[in-house]
Motif scaffolding. Structure first.
Motif, mmCIF file in Angstrom:
data_model
loop_
_atom_site.group_PDB
_atom_site.id
_atom_site.type_symbol
_atom_site.label_atom_id
_atom_site.label_comp_id
_atom_site.label_asym_id
_atom_site.label_seq_id
_atom_site.Cartn_x
_atom_site.Cartn_y
_atom_site.Cartn_z
ATOM 1 N N ASN A 103 0.781 -1.301 0.166
ATOM 2 C CA ASN A 103 -0.177 0.128 -0.193
ATOM 3 C C ASN A 103 0.810 1.152 0.115
ATOM 4 O OD1 ASN A 103 0.961 0.793 2.653
ATOM 5 N ND2 ASN A 103 -0.981 -0.133 3.676
ATOM 6 N N ILE A 104 0.300 2.604 -0.311
ATOM 7 C CA ILE A 104 1.105 3.616 0.183
ATOM 8 C C ILE A 104 -0.176 4.580 0.710
ATOM 9 C CG2 ILE A 104 0.459 4.623 -2.051
ATOM 10 C CD1 ILE A 104 2.908 6.094 -2.255
ATOM 11 N N THR A 105 0.449 5.183 1.638
ATOM 12 C CA THR A 105 -0.293 6.379 2.472
ATOM 13 C C THR A 105 0.171 7.753 2.325
ATOM 14 O OG1 THR A 105 -0.905 4.469 3.961
ATOM 15 C CG2 THR A 105 -0.989 6.841 4.826
ATOM 16 N N ASN A 106 -0.668 8.720 2.428
ATOM 17 C CA ASN A 106 -0.177 10.108 2.340
ATOM 18 C C ASN A 106 0.233 10.398 3.764
ATOM 19 O OD1 ASN A 106 0.166 12.840 2.344
ATOM 20 N ND2 ASN A 106 -1.396 13.200 0.833
ATOM 21 N N THR A 107 1.456 10.628 4.211
ATOM 22 C CA THR A 107 1.564 11.076 5.561
ATOM 23 C C THR A 107 2.208 12.287 5.661
ATOM 24 O OG1 THR A 107 3.713 10.019 5.066
ATOM 25 C CG2 THR A 107 2.300 8.335 6.217
ATOM 26 N N GLY A 108 1.814 13.200 4.747
ATOM 27 C CA GLY A 108 2.280 14.676 4.712
ATOM 28 C C GLY A 108 0.858 15.408 4.878
ATOM 29 N N ASP A 109 1.126 16.792 4.834
ATOM 30 C CA ASP A 109 0.101 17.780 4.902
ATOM 31 C C ASP A 109 -0.274 18.264 3.642
ATOM 32 O OD1 ASP A 109 0.638 17.708 7.786
ATOM 33 O OD2 ASP A 109 2.416 19.003 7.493
ATOM 34 N N GLU A 110 -0.027 17.888 2.447
ATOM 35 C CA GLU A 110 -0.404 18.225 1.115
ATOM 36 C C GLU A 110 -0.666 16.956 0.463
ATOM 37 O OE1 GLU A 110 2.678 20.557 -0.665
ATOM 38 O OE2 GLU A 110 4.056 18.598 -0.856
ATOM 39 N N VAL A 111 -1.424 17.235 -0.881
ATOM 40 C CA VAL A 111 -1.910 16.351 -1.681
ATOM 41 C C VAL A 111 -0.586 15.201 -2.070
ATOM 42 C CG1 VAL A 111 -2.773 15.423 -3.673
ATOM 43 C CG2 VAL A 111 -3.767 17.348 -2.537
ATOM 44 N N LEU A 112 -0.670 14.042 -2.210
ATOM 45 C CA LEU A 112 0.408 13.224 -2.487
ATOM 46 C C LEU A 112 0.188 12.788 -3.938
ATOM 47 C CD1 LEU A 112 3.022 11.099 -1.782
ATOM 48 C CD2 LEU A 112 0.912 9.529 -1.287
ATOM 49 N N PHE A 113 1.214 12.855 -4.779
ATOM 50 C CA PHE A 113 1.165 12.705 -6.181
ATOM 51 C C PHE A 113 1.975 11.556 -6.456
ATOM 52 C CE2 PHE A 113 -0.126 16.928 -6.342
ATOM 53 C CZ PHE A 113 -0.644 17.258 -7.535
ATOM 54 N N THR A 114 1.505 10.366 -6.869
ATOM 55 C CA THR A 114 2.192 9.232 -7.298
ATOM 56 C C THR A 114 1.833 8.517 -8.479
ATOM 57 O OG1 THR A 114 1.642 8.593 -4.800
ATOM 58 C CG2 THR A 114 2.374 6.693 -6.289
ATOM 59 N N GLN A 115 2.950 8.213 -9.167
ATOM 60 C CA GLN A 115 3.044 7.469 -10.543
ATOM 61 C C GLN A 115 3.034 5.915 -10.252
ATOM 62 O OE1 GLN A 115 6.196 7.628 -13.661
ATOM 63 N NE2 GLN A 115 4.687 9.074 -14.629
ATOM 64 N N PHE A 116 2.298 5.325 -10.902
ATOM 65 C CA PHE A 116 2.089 3.808 -10.984
ATOM 66 C C PHE A 116 2.441 3.353 -12.525
ATOM 67 C CE2 PHE A 116 -1.005 5.470 -7.954
ATOM 68 C CZ PHE A 116 -0.768 4.826 -6.787
ATOM 69 N N TRP A 117 3.244 2.508 -12.426
ATOM 70 C CA TRP A 117 3.539 1.804 -13.791
ATOM 71 C C TRP A 117 3.430 0.169 -13.812
ATOM 72 C CZ3 TRP A 117 7.197 -2.037 -15.163
ATOM 73 C CH2 TRP A 117 7.254 -2.108 -16.557
ATOM 74 N N SER A 118 2.872 -0.321 -14.723
ATOM 75 C CA SER A 118 2.852 -1.857 -14.610
ATOM 76 C C SER A 118 3.345 -2.450 -15.998
ATOM 77 C CB SER A 118 1.307 -2.471 -14.639
ATOM 78 O OG SER A 118 1.112 -3.663 -14.825
ATOM 79 N N HIS A 119 3.880 -3.757 -15.885
ATOM 80 C CA HIS A 119 4.475 -4.177 -17.176
ATOM 81 C C HIS A 119 3.694 -4.657 -18.237
ATOM 82 C CE1 HIS A 119 3.337 -8.197 -15.735
ATOM 83 N NE2 HIS A 119 3.815 -8.720 -16.954
ATOM 84 N N GLU A 120 2.401 -4.665 -17.739
ATOM 85 C CA GLU A 120 1.253 -5.215 -18.763
ATOM 86 C C GLU A 120 -0.191 -4.229 -18.669
ATOM 87 O OE1 GLU A 120 0.026 -9.007 -17.316
ATOM 88 O OE2 GLU A 120 -0.812 -8.485 -15.302
ATOM 89 N N LEU A 121 -0.642 -4.356 -19.880
ATOM 90 C CA LEU A 121 -1.955 -3.662 -19.985
ATOM 91 C C LEU A 121 -2.928 -4.141 -18.993
ATOM 92 C CD1 LEU A 121 -2.325 -3.165 -23.848
ATOM 93 C CD2 LEU A 121 -1.149 -1.549 -22.108
ATOM 94 N N PHE A 122 -3.684 -3.165 -18.318
ATOM 95 C CA PHE A 122 -4.822 -3.909 -17.356
ATOM 96 C C PHE A 122 -5.755 -4.403 -18.133
ATOM 97 C CE2 PHE A 122 -8.878 -3.057 -15.261
ATOM 98 C CZ PHE A 122 -8.561 -3.589 -14.148
#
Length: 367
Positions: A332-351
């Motif tokens: 998982n990933i949790t926003n532990t800061g005070d502002e919006v968290l920007f995360t990029q996700f990459w997968s090796h295959e198409l969903f």
């Protein structure tokens, strides 16, 4: 159904349990060394058994042969005491009957289980497995592939006899065992894929040359390459992570390359997460997934399925970093800061909605 799984904490046992958890509704009763003495009581209440527990290597040939016979004898005794017609799926080997101590032990174990199962009115499904490899294999025990992975990472020398070897990924082996629970065949012979020993070594060297120094994803244009890369990177976890990404800044701002892949499919997505919110809480059977924090502050948590230890990585957009999630680990990933968290996700295959390879599970199960 209620399924007793022997050898559940070993290499093939863990993968079989993982696949059953992901794809079936069976109740799994894991049996390892600690539960072995209670086997008769567990079998008495079961609908089926997958018998994986075995001895691959030992100090002497007699220990290998007798070890496999003894485990089968214990299970046969439990089946006889149950007095119930059970379906027993046996993880046999293509080496059975080849005259080696291991091959003889596996063949004799099959005969012991067959007699006990038939006498109780049940069915034995004999699954003949070739050389298997995959994530979390033990070097010098489970597979030469695991030995090669360890050698590549540590810089050890290896001796290579360049033979062609039939290889089967451990998740495919696990599926063959699951097929035995419901199919009609008395024997199952999964088809391995032939690869040269030198070829395996060369591919691992190829992966290691770029992935460790730069985080570059290798060519993943075939199933074997994907399976072998997943095997390789599982041995790097967690010491190799997070992967530090390199920002390039000028008066206009900053540029960060988050993923570079040499071949195969690939899909990138992007999310914003408000403070205090958690994303993820799932695991995969084969998907390679990279989390890269590019703005804000986040905490990534991972737990290997059927274990309790949680591994944590901190990441901030000011110092961009990525973690490639290992197969069979809840994350998982949790926003532990005070502002919006920007995360990029990459997968090796198409969903693919019909086969998403994403299975919900909390990293920290509630008591």
């Amino acid at each position: 159904m209620k399924v007793v799984l022997t050898g559940a904490r070993g290499f093939l046992g863990w993968h079989t349990r993982l696949r059953m958890h992901a794809l079936t509704t069976h109740e799994v009763i894991p049996v390892g060394r600690d539960e072995w003495q209670g086997l008769p009581a567990l079998v008495a209440d079961a609908d089926a058994i997958i018998h994986i527990a075995g001895v691959n290597r030992a100090d002497s040939d007699d220990e290998v042969r007798e070890g496999n016979r003894s485990l089968a004898t214990d299970l046969a005794t439990a089946i006889t005491r149950s007095g119930r017609p059970l379906r027993v799926v046996y993880a046999n080997s293509t080496q059975a009957g080849n005259g080696t101590p291991y091959g003889s032990g596996k063949e004799e174990a099959a005969s012991i289980l067959d007699r006990a199962t038939e006498a109780a009115g049940g069915t034995l499904v004999d699954v003949h497995l070739p050389n298997i490899f995959g994530e979390h294999g033990r070097p010098r025990y489970n597979s030469f592939v695991a030995t090669f992975v360890h050698a590549v990472i540590t810089g050890e020398e290896v001796t290579i006899n360049d033979n062609q070897v039939g290889l089967l990924h451990v998740q495919d082996a696990a599926q063959a065992l699951l097929d035995g629970l419901t199919g009609e065949a008395a024997e199952i012979h999964p088809e391995p894929e032939a690869h040269g020993v030198q070829e395996v070594w060369d591919l691992l060297q190829e992966f290691h040359a770029t992935y460790v120094p730069t985080g570059e994803i290798p060519d993943l244009s075939s199933k074997f390459r994907i399976d072998l890369f997943n095997t390789y990177r599982s041995a790097l976890f967690p010491e190799h992570y997070p992967i530090q990404l390199v920002p390039h800044a000028d008066p206009r701002g900053a540029f960060v390359e988050t993923v570079r892949c040499r071949g195969g499919e690939g899909q990138t997505s992007f999310s914003t997460t408000v403070p205090g919110i958690t994303r993820g809480e799932h695991y995969h059977l084969s998907k390679i997934e990279r989390f890269a924090v590019i703005r804000g502050k986040g905490t990534m948590e991972l737990r290997k399925m059927f274990t309790d230890e949680v591994i944590t990585f901190e990441a901030e957009g000011d110092s961009p970093a990525a973690v490639d999630m290992p197969v069979g680990w809840v994350h998982n990933i949790t926003n532990t800061g005070d502002e919006v968290l920007f995360t990029q996700f990459w997968s090796h295959e198409l969903f693919r909605p019909e086969a998403p390879d994403t299975f919900p599970e909390p990293v920290r199960p509630q008591e």
